[in-house]
Design an enzyme around this catalytic site. Structure first.
Site, PDB file in Angstrom:
ATOM      1  N   ASP A 356      -8.085 -30.307  -8.336  1.00  0.00           N
ATOM      2  CA  ASP A 356      -7.877 -29.202  -7.399  1.00  0.00           C
ATOM      3  C   ASP A 356      -6.589 -29.392  -6.607  1.00  0.00           C
ATOM      4  O   ASP A 356      -5.874 -28.439  -6.299  1.00  0.00           O
ATOM      5  CB  ASP A 356      -9.036 -29.114  -6.393  1.00  0.00           C
ATOM      6  N   GLU A 491     -16.598 -26.272 -17.566  1.00  0.00           N
ATOM      7  CA  GLU A 491     -17.567 -27.380 -17.550  1.00  0.00           C
ATOM      8  C   GLU A 491     -18.923 -27.039 -18.164  1.00  0.00           C
ATOM      9  O   GLU A 491     -19.830 -27.872 -18.144  1.00  0.00           O
ATOM     10  CB  GLU A 491     -17.734 -27.876 -16.111  1.00  0.00           C
ATOM     11  N   LYS A 603     -17.466 -21.244 -17.809  1.00  0.00           N
ATOM     12  CA  LYS A 603     -17.695 -21.375 -16.370  1.00  0.00           C
ATOM     13  C   LYS A 603     -16.481 -20.865 -15.584  1.00  0.00           C
ATOM     14  O   LYS A 603     -16.605 -20.236 -14.545  1.00  0.00           O
ATOM     15  CB  LYS A 603     -17.959 -22.834 -16.019  1.00  0.00           C
ATOM     16  N   GLN A 604     -15.299 -21.198 -16.077  1.00  0.00           N
ATOM     17  CA  GLN A 604     -14.083 -20.892 -15.317  1.00  0.00           C
ATOM     18  C   GLN A 604     -12.893 -20.845 -16.272  1.00  0.00           C
ATOM     19  O   GLN A 604     -13.009 -21.250 -17.434  1.00  0.00           O
ATOM     20  CB  GLN A 604     -13.848 -21.964 -14.257  1.00  0.00           C
TER      21      GLN A 604
END
Ligand code: IFM
Length: 778
Positions: A356, A491, A603-604
């Site tokens: 991040d 993930e 998920k992303q």
């Protein structure tokens, strides 16, 4: 206080269900510490917390975690025997306002006890932006309709534990003692060392149990009209207590100054004196002077960091809220710390840093607070030995950065979810974080020209991590190199082979390392020779990085250019996706995070993320094809995801959902749209929000060492304005629909070449340049 609502976040009325969320949102801080915006008097269900950067401890927690340090805010008011709080008295009026312009939190509450006595409490508090060791609070207490026999308790409360209260989950976890729930959840990290009365105040010293960090807090509270306090204390708590009578309508003013040092700042034996010296100095200056210095410091922070949008006041406020949280998450003064996934605002992710930082937050710091960016990257050098150990523990050479990193850089990802129900594989498999570190430092050096950083720190990181990659890659019979059993950014899918995101990044990483090596051989031969000798690096090893990079197996694209996310992904099951009222995707019925591995749902952002971080590796039609393919399959169950889709939607020429994704990112905490803001701010999303504004709508990218812009504005916006630091200078940018204005300001006098909609433009210093976007083909 500021009156422009675009600088304010307001809570009107007290709702127990939202109290913990507001505690997070209203965190005040300065990069040294973060203090949740809990009500100072406490109440049932409150989750107060002060977190000091770098103060980690293991003891009885599952893994090393950021310690809940003593609470400096603690202030209780007892009126005629009733300790006023939201459960002991009724709340007639309640309002809190976070003033983002100077990082202070205002509060106004009127309590009424069972005998109808009304007492108004107004407070303002802040962690000083001018002096990171100082916290200040002023309270004004007014009995409105009675003569109050009033007692004020003001002190330092070190009685809290990490996760004093269970986190709230949609389905409560089972209470099976086998799962050691209580042990996992509530951890003790502090032993008391000393609690004493000092001249006019109190002092509490604690020490973390395993890591042995001494933490000192000195507090001095004065009241006006003056009253002499007594001191009360018990284990890990010490306070000044003021007894007085206050007539109806009169106000008792309470000023509290607190100074904080740890043995990370000064020698353990000097912690107390450092606290006392600072406290003395600030007491001499007084609360108003401390406040003015704080305001001045914040003026400077905002001058570099503000982003404004003409035509959407809500977005301006939300943008500032995210920037505010970035500004209190870190500062330049400690190169041994990083930013946890929830910054210093809560206990989720235990203060651990992830990818991040480099991919989502670092761009904000690089272009607005470069000294802070440098400190964050120095943390990666500081933890390089930990990364070496991670590699060694896995049987590899070189250095592998931890998926979750705390104080030493040794892998701290827990192996099980907090309820013990699911194995967490990220610590072993989410290895792309190592390339994120390279990504961050390359971007930093390109933007700042800080070559000393590269020679002194960055090169060593790049070289040692490259060694890890070549060892971790597996030679295949066909002469190619594969990476098996990894987790990419998405993930939902664990143990995958040849994740496109990971493999492309590794290839890029090895090439960058070799490029830096070649560059240093020309520009800094003695430094390169010294480093090579120290880490035993030979030129043929570097040559091998390039050969291997060329042979890394990259997942194939289909006929439309869609890149397979990992080997076998295209053969997975397609599940239908439904959306909620906010048009955001939901889990299909019966599915959740842990049972979607057999489906194509993400998920992303993953491949779309890849096309964002390596913009030059993919032609525009490939970016578009991948956006069109993966965007409908992405559930955005990570707050990191919407920002990337907003930016890439704009880049590929499909901005239809760009504003919606912006709102999703910018309001993730203000509207609690992930449902877990009470556990901490989604600080990566805050960085992502800044990137949407600057890289998405502003269209900013660095290409071939130049700042480039391809702006796009939503029809109902009039303009967007922001500033970017570049090689010591500042470029002020203001984009409208038809024109863009740039101003390059000193201190250096060198002109810069920027590129707007593919047209190179020479920017002189201190001379505004207005570009007609129509003429550049926008
Ligand atoms: O780093 C992220 C990850 O990408 C998704 N889960 C949460 C982590 C911490 O924010």
């Amino acid at each position: 206080m500021e009156t422009d609502h675009r600088w304010l976040v307001v809570e009107d009325g007290f709702a127990p269900a939202r109290a913990n969320m507001y505690e997070t949102i209203f965190t005040t801080g300065n990069g040294y510490l973060g203090t949740r915006g809990a009500l100072a008097e406490g109440h049932a269900g409150a989750l107060p917390g002060t977190f000091l950067r770098g103060v980690f401890d293991h003891h009885d927690s599952a893994v090393t975690e950021l310690v809940k340090a003593p609470d400096w805010l603690a202030l209780a008011v007892v009126v005629d025997g009733t300790r006023l709080n939201v459960t002991s008295a009724s709340v007639v009026q309640h309002r809190r306002i976070l003033d983002m312009r100077d990082g202070s939190l205002f509060r106004e509450t009127v309590f009424e006890d069972s005998d109808g006595r009304r007492t108004r409490i107004e407070t303002v508090h802040f962690a000083s932006g001018a002096d990171e060791h100082l916290c200040c609070l002023r309270a004004r207490i007014t009995p409105e309709n009675h003569t109050a026999s009033m007692t004020v308790h003001s002190g330092i409360d070190g009685t809290h534990y990490n996760l004093d209260r269970r986190p709230v989950y949609a389905t409560p976890p089972p209470d099976d003692p086998q799962m050691k729930w209580h042990k996992w959840a509530r951890s003790k990290h502090l032993d008391e060392v000393a609690r004493v009365e000092i001249a006019g105040g109190v002092y509490l010293e604690t020490r973390t149990i395993d890591s042995g960090i001494t933490i000192g807090y000195a507090a001095r509270t004065t009241v006006s009209p003056p009253v002499s306090p007594t001191v009360e204390q018990r284990h890990r708590l010490v306070e000044q207590v003021f007894h007085t009578q206050v007539p109806p309508g009169d106000t008792l003013t309470v000023d509290k100054l607190v100074t904080i040092y740890t043995s990370r700042d000064v020698a353990a034996a000097s912690v107390r004196q450092a606290c006392l010296d600072d406290l003395h100095r600030h007491t001499e200056a007084g609360f108003p002077a401390c406040r003015e210095r704080n305001r001045e410091a914040w003026r400077e922070k905002w001058a570099d960091s503000d982003v404004t949008v003409e035509g959407d006041a809500d977005i301006v406020r939300a943008a500032r809220f995210n920037i505010y949280h970035l500004l209190i998450a870190a500062n330049a003064s400690d190169p041994r710390v990083n930013i946890g996934a929830n910054s210093l605002t809560g206990e989720r992710y235990r203060g651990h840093a992830f990818w991040d930082t480099e991919v989502f937050m670092l761009p904000f710091y690089i272009y607005t607070q470069p000294a802070t960016a440098r400190a964050l990257l120095l943390y990666r050098h500081h933890t390089l030995d930990g990364a070496r150990r991670n590699a060694r523990d896995g049987g590899f050479r070189g250095a592998r950065y931890a998926w979750e990193s705390a104080d030493t850089g040794v892998e701290t990802t827990p192996q099980w979810t907090v309820d013990g129900a699911h194995r967490i594989w990220m610590g072993e498999e989410e290895i792309h974080v190592t390339s994120a570190v390279a990504y961050g430092l390359i971007a930093y050096v390109a933007a700042t020209g800080d070559e000393a950083f590269m020679t002194d720190y960055g090169a060593e990181i790049l070289f040692e991590t490259s060694r890890f990659w070549v060892d971790r890659l597996e030679a295949m019979p066909d002469g190619r190199y594969a990476l098996s059993r990894v987790v990419g950014p998405d993930e939902f899918h664990e143990h995958v082979d040849n994740s496109a995101y990971t493999n492309y990044l590794v290839r890029w990483h090895l090439r960058q390392a070799a490029h830096v090596y070649a560059g240093l051989a020309v520009t800094h031969p003695p430094e390169l020779a010294g480093l090579s000798e120290r880490i035993g690096l030979r030129p043929d090893e570097v040559e091998a990085w390039l050969t291997i990079a060329d042979r890394i197996r990259l997942p194939a694209g289909n006929d439309d250019g869609v890149i397979e996310q990992f080997d076998g992904y295209f053969g997975l099951e397609n599940l239908p996706v439904t959306v909620d009222d906010n048009d955001m995707p939901q889990y299909p019925a019966g599915y959740h995070h842990y049972n979607l591995a057999g489906s194509t749902l993400l998920k992303q952002a993953d491949v779309v993320m890849l096309t964002y971080v390596l913009p030059d590796e993919f032609p525009d039609p490939v970016k578009l094809a991948n956006y069109n393919f993966y965007e409908p399959l992405t559930l955005h169950k990570s707050s990191l995801s919407p920002a990337i889709h907003s930016i890439m939607g704009i880049e590929v020429g499909d901005p239809s959902r760009a504003v919606q994704y912006l709102r999703r990112a910018a309001f993730v905490d203000l509207l609690d749209n992930q449902g877990n803001t009470e556990e901490g701010i989604h600080i990566a999303s805050a960085g992502g929000t800044w990137q949407i504004l600057v890289a998405g709508f502003g269209g900013f990218r660095v290409r071939n060492g130049r700042m480039t812009f391809k702006p796009w504005l939503p029809p109902d916006w009039n303009a967007i304005a922001f500033r970017l630091k570049w090689h010591g200078n500042t470029l002020s940018v203001r984009v409208r629909h038809t024109s863009a204005t740039f101003l390059l300001s000193g201190p250096t006098t060198a002109h810069e070449e920027i590129v707007v909609n593919d047209e190179p433009i020479t920017m002189p210093v201190d001379k505004e340049v207005v570009i007609d976007l129509a003429k550049t083909g926008s």
